[in-house]
Design a protein around this motif. Sequence first.
Motif, PDB file in Angstrom:
ATOM      1  N   TRP A  79       1.021  -1.301  -0.072  1.00 48.08           N
ATOM      2  CA  TRP A  79      -0.233   0.141   0.024  1.00 48.08           C
ATOM      3  C   TRP A  79       0.820   1.334  -0.037  1.00 48.08           C
ATOM      4  O   TRP A  79       0.687   2.124  -0.883  1.00 48.08           O
ATOM      5  N   SER A  82       4.223   3.793  -3.739  1.00 44.19           N
ATOM      6  CA  SER A  82       3.721   4.401  -4.929  1.00 44.19           C
ATOM      7  C   SER A  82       4.457   5.429  -5.398  1.00 44.19           C
ATOM      8  O   SER A  82       5.854   5.474  -5.054  1.00 44.19           O
ATOM      9  N   SER A 139       0.881   9.942  -4.353  1.00 41.52           N
ATOM     10  CA  SER A 139       0.540   8.457  -4.381  1.00 41.52           C
ATOM     11  C   SER A 139      -0.604   7.986  -5.033  1.00 41.52           C
ATOM     12  O   SER A 139      -0.915   7.006  -5.691  1.00 41.52           O
ATOM     13  N   ARG A 141      -3.662   7.882  -4.371  1.00 41.44           N
ATOM     14  CA  ARG A 141      -4.652   7.108  -3.365  1.00 41.44           C
ATOM     15  C   ARG A 141      -5.903   8.054  -2.887  1.00 41.44           C
ATOM     16  O   ARG A 141      -6.680   7.825  -2.446  1.00 41.44           O
TER      17      ARG A 141
END
Length: 196
Positions: A79, A82, A139, A141
């Motif tokens: 996770w 990135s 990132s 995200r």
Amino acid sequence: MNIKQWLQAEYLPIPLIALMALMALTRFHHFGDVLHLPDASLAVFFFAGFYRKKALFIFLAVMAALIDTIAIQNGTSSWCVSPAYGFLIPTYAVMWFAGRYSSEFKSLNMTELAIQLGLLILATSAAFAISNGSFYLFSGRYADLSWGQYFARVAQYYPPYVGYTLCYAVAGLSIAKLFNALPDTRPEYEELDRRS
């Protein structure tokens, strides 16, 4: 050579080996859990700054990336990896420079320890801002999240981020103070020979 001299980095790199081992043993699980210690990487870079060697910084940064790669290949979540991952370099550089500046305080009296801990808190806070801010920005995200919402989510991670680093640093500085307090075990005649 006495035990105190033997343990100092100028003679034998035991502290460096200990720093590398600490990072290797704790980095696989960044926040720790019941079975694993929290990540000590920030404290490792802080103490590595005491050596004032850029090659050591580069070596540890490569080692951190290698550990992350191995951890991800063995099932750790990717996770955090990135386009923002490269911002770990300035994150660790902040810690390394703080350690480099702290190395000026050699007597480890209470005033100097307080300065070192204050600098460590400031550097760790800056490292938190760099690593988390870059993750938010780069990132990919958090496209739909405002800065306010992001800060609200990330705020819970700040206390352990700083706290774990402080725990490792206090332990490391305590060990250094203990070794500084070791008596000189050389025979007196060796001291006389050096003076003449």
